[in-house]
Design a protein around this motif. Sequence first.
Motif, PDB file in Angstrom:
ATOM      1  N   LEU A  80       0.811  -1.212   0.000  1.00 28.63           N
ATOM      2  CA  LEU A  80       0.000   0.000   0.000  1.00 28.63           C
ATOM      3  C   LEU A  80       0.846   1.264   0.000  1.00 28.63           C
ATOM      4  CD1 LEU A  80      -2.647  -1.081   2.690  1.00 28.63           C
ATOM      5  CD2 LEU A  80      -2.801  -1.300   0.196  1.00 28.63           C
ATOM      6  N   VAL A  81       2.179   1.094   0.014  1.00 29.22           N
ATOM      7  CA  VAL A  81       3.087   2.235   0.121  1.00 29.22           C
ATOM      8  C   VAL A  81       4.035   2.257  -1.079  1.00 29.22           C
ATOM      9  CG1 VAL A  81       4.890   3.323   1.519  1.00 29.22           C
ATOM     10  CG2 VAL A  81       2.965   2.164   2.639  1.00 29.22           C
ATOM     11  N   GLN A  82       4.346   3.462  -1.553  1.00 30.39           N
ATOM     12  CA  GLN A  82       5.345   3.639  -2.600  1.00 30.39           C
ATOM     13  C   GLN A  82       6.710   3.821  -1.927  1.00 30.39           C
ATOM     14  OE1 GLN A  82       3.556   6.156  -6.091  1.00 30.39           O
ATOM     15  NE2 GLN A  82       2.757   7.010  -4.204  1.00 30.39           N
ATOM     16  N   GLY A  83       7.544   2.794  -2.042  1.00 30.08           N
ATOM     17  CA  GLY A  83       8.852   2.839  -1.401  1.00 30.08           C
ATOM     18  C   GLY A  83       9.791   3.844  -2.058  1.00 30.08           C
ATOM     19  N   TRP A  84      11.035   3.844  -1.606  1.00 29.95           N
ATOM     20  CA  TRP A  84      12.020   4.822  -2.094  1.00 29.95           C
ATOM     21  C   TRP A  84      12.334   4.662  -3.580  1.00 29.95           C
ATOM     22  CZ3 TRP A  84      16.364   2.660  -4.198  1.00 29.95           C
ATOM     23  CH2 TRP A  84      16.670   1.340  -3.834  1.00 29.95           C
ATOM     24  N   THR A  85      12.052   3.491  -4.136  1.00 28.95           N
ATOM     25  CA  THR A  85      12.372   3.274  -5.545  1.00 28.95           C
ATOM     26  C   THR A  85      11.468   4.070  -6.494  1.00 28.95           C
ATOM     27  OG1 THR A  85      10.961   1.298  -5.506  1.00 28.95           O
ATOM     28  CG2 THR A  85      13.331   0.969  -5.161  1.00 28.95           C
ATOM     29  N   ILE A  86      10.254   4.400  -6.062  1.00 28.87           N
ATOM     30  CA  ILE A  86       9.335   5.139  -6.939  1.00 28.87           C
ATOM     31  C   ILE A  86       9.793   6.593  -7.129  1.00 28.87           C
ATOM     32  CG2 ILE A  86       6.957   5.906  -7.285  1.00 28.87           C
ATOM     33  CD1 ILE A  86       7.374   2.924  -7.679  1.00 28.87           C
ATOM     34  N   PRO A  87      10.045   7.353  -6.061  1.00 28.48           N
ATOM     35  CA  PRO A  87      10.561   8.719  -6.297  1.00 28.48           C
ATOM     36  C   PRO A  87      11.929   8.725  -6.979  1.00 28.48           C
ATOM     37  CG  PRO A  87      10.597   8.182  -3.949  1.00 28.48           C
ATOM     38  CD  PRO A  87       9.805   7.110  -4.625  1.00 28.48           C
ATOM     39  N   THR A  88      12.735   7.687  -6.735  1.00 28.87           N
ATOM     40  CA  THR A  88      14.033   7.606  -7.416  1.00 28.87           C
ATOM     41  C   THR A  88      13.849   7.445  -8.917  1.00 28.87           C
ATOM     42  OG1 THR A  88      15.039   6.610  -5.453  1.00 28.87           O
ATOM     43  CG2 THR A  88      16.225   6.376  -7.522  1.00 28.87           C
ATOM     44  N   TYR A  89      12.891   6.583  -9.305  1.00 30.83           N
ATOM     45  CA  TYR A  89      12.615   6.391 -10.736  1.00 30.83           C
ATOM     46  C   TYR A  89      12.130   7.690 -11.370  1.00 30.83           C
ATOM     47  CZ  TYR A  89       8.061   6.281 -13.118  1.00 30.83           C
ATOM     48  OH  TYR A  89       6.936   6.612 -13.816  1.00 30.83           O
ATOM     49  N   LEU A  90      11.313   8.447 -10.651  1.00 31.48           N
ATOM     50  CA  LEU A  90      10.801   9.711 -11.178  1.00 31.48           C
ATOM     51  C   LEU A  90      11.937  10.716 -11.406  1.00 31.48           C
ATOM     52  CD1 LEU A  90       7.616  10.090  -8.926  1.00 31.48           C
ATOM     53  CD2 LEU A  90       7.668   9.507 -11.359  1.00 31.48           C
ATOM     54  N   ALA A  91      12.818  10.824 -10.421  1.00 31.97           N
ATOM     55  CA  ALA A  91      13.921  11.780 -10.535  1.00 31.97           C
ATOM     56  C   ALA A  91      14.892  11.401 -11.652  1.00 31.97           C
ATOM     57  CB  ALA A  91      14.656  11.867  -9.200  1.00 31.97           C
ATOM     58  N   SER A 132       9.298  17.031 -12.738  1.00 28.68           N
ATOM     59  CA  SER A 132       9.622  15.660 -12.342  1.00 28.68           C
ATOM     60  C   SER A 132      10.203  15.615 -10.934  1.00 28.68           C
ATOM     61  CB  SER A 132      10.604  15.034 -13.341  1.00 28.68           C
ATOM     62  OG  SER A 132      11.871  15.675 -13.269  1.00 28.68           O
ATOM     63  N   ASP A 133      11.036  16.592 -10.590  1.00 25.71           N
ATOM     64  CA  ASP A 133      11.626  16.629  -9.255  1.00 25.71           C
ATOM     65  C   ASP A 133      10.577  16.941  -8.188  1.00 25.71           C
ATOM     66  OD1 ASP A 133      14.108  15.951 -10.139  1.00 25.71           O
ATOM     67  OD2 ASP A 133      14.932  17.974 -10.110  1.00 25.71           O
ATOM     68  N   ILE A 134       9.686  17.880  -8.478  1.00 24.09           N
ATOM     69  CA  ILE A 134       8.614  18.193  -7.528  1.00 24.09           C
ATOM     70  C   ILE A 134       7.693  16.991  -7.363  1.00 24.09           C
ATOM     71  CG2 ILE A 134       6.602  19.653  -7.134  1.00 24.09           C
ATOM     72  CD1 ILE A 134       8.060  21.921  -8.530  1.00 24.09           C
ATOM     73  N   ASN A 135       7.456  16.273  -8.460  1.00 25.90           N
ATOM     74  CA  ASN A 135       6.618  15.076  -8.393  1.00 25.90           C
ATOM     75  C   ASN A 135       7.252  14.019  -7.498  1.00 25.90           C
ATOM     76  OD1 ASN A 135       4.380  13.442  -9.148  1.00 25.90           O
ATOM     77  ND2 ASN A 135       5.648  12.409 -10.653  1.00 25.90           N
ATOM     78  N   ALA A 136       8.566  13.837  -7.633  1.00 23.98           N
ATOM     79  CA  ALA A 136       9.261  12.875  -6.780  1.00 23.98           C
ATOM     80  C   ALA A 136       9.190  13.294  -5.317  1.00 23.98           C
ATOM     81  CB  ALA A 136      10.715  12.747  -7.228  1.00 23.98           C
TER      82      ALA A 136
END
Length: 327
Positions: A80-91, A132-136
């Motif tokens: 149910l949680v977006q781990g650290w890999t999701i914002p990393t992929y976005l950035a 993209s950075d703000i989204n992350a």
Amino acid sequence: MGALDQSLGALLIGTWFNAMLYMLEIMEVIKYYRTFPKDRLAFKLTVAFSFFVDTLGTANNCACVYLYTITNWGNPSFLLVQGWTIPTYLALSGLSAFVCQLFLSWRFWNFSKNWYITAFLVATTLVAFIGSDINADTVVKFPKYEQRDHNIKTVTIWLVASAAADVCIAAALVWTLRGIKSSFDGTKSLIRRLTYTAIQTGSATSVLAIVCLIFYRINTESNITVGFGFCLGRAYTLTMLFNLNTRVTGRVDASRTGPSQTSGVHDLEAAGTNINLNSLNAGGISVHRTAIVHIDDGTKTFYAGEHPNSDAHSHSDSDTKVNPDLR
């Protein structure tokens, strides 16, 4: 459709396509360094940096699937949680796109020397990168899937600005290339090929960005958009590599029917026309009418209207070209 198809299944399939594009990227990087060993240092460093970023992105995407399907398997709260890999992929995806779009914006300026349009293209690229950075950062603040509505604005800004930058850059390149006039068939063919390349590479990344946005707006809690997004960074870097690897330099010899291998790069077949396109090195297309005369110690190039028996010193030393194949 199974309960996990749109969550874990979409991530897994996304890594498969990411891996295929990454392998293609490796091939293009090898081709670039082999074909252009004496290219500008700035281009070599840009390619190396983009490849490094995409290597991190590919490893991150694989780690994302591993964490969900192996490390935390059986832990429903983690799903149910977006781990650290999701914002990393976005950035990382935003960074890959930023480098590619800056490169293409520079290429447009190199052709046109139009500062106003170039400034607009760079500004649009910056908006996409910042988005993209703000989204992350928003994902880090609101990590739960049920909180993804907080990302609607930032995702829309990022993907719309990215797609708009791609379309504008492609349109600007096509407009500039179509304005180049020549009576030589070889040059016309070259301009057409560059035009098609600009349209194809620009449309591919923009369509992928729009597809990601559409699936996100349909269902914000689905990972289908992330599966497509996993490929976004690789698509941008491949766009830059295709543009680098399809540059054309060298001489076309009217006395030969096959392409020359003189500079280790591709030559155009155009009878009696010497075409040197270094769109990224010299900033334009230079066309000269030539006649090639083979002699024992090499090849002498006589320009149109000059008789082969004319004074050998009537031209500067740079007018005499020696074919290294004859040495």
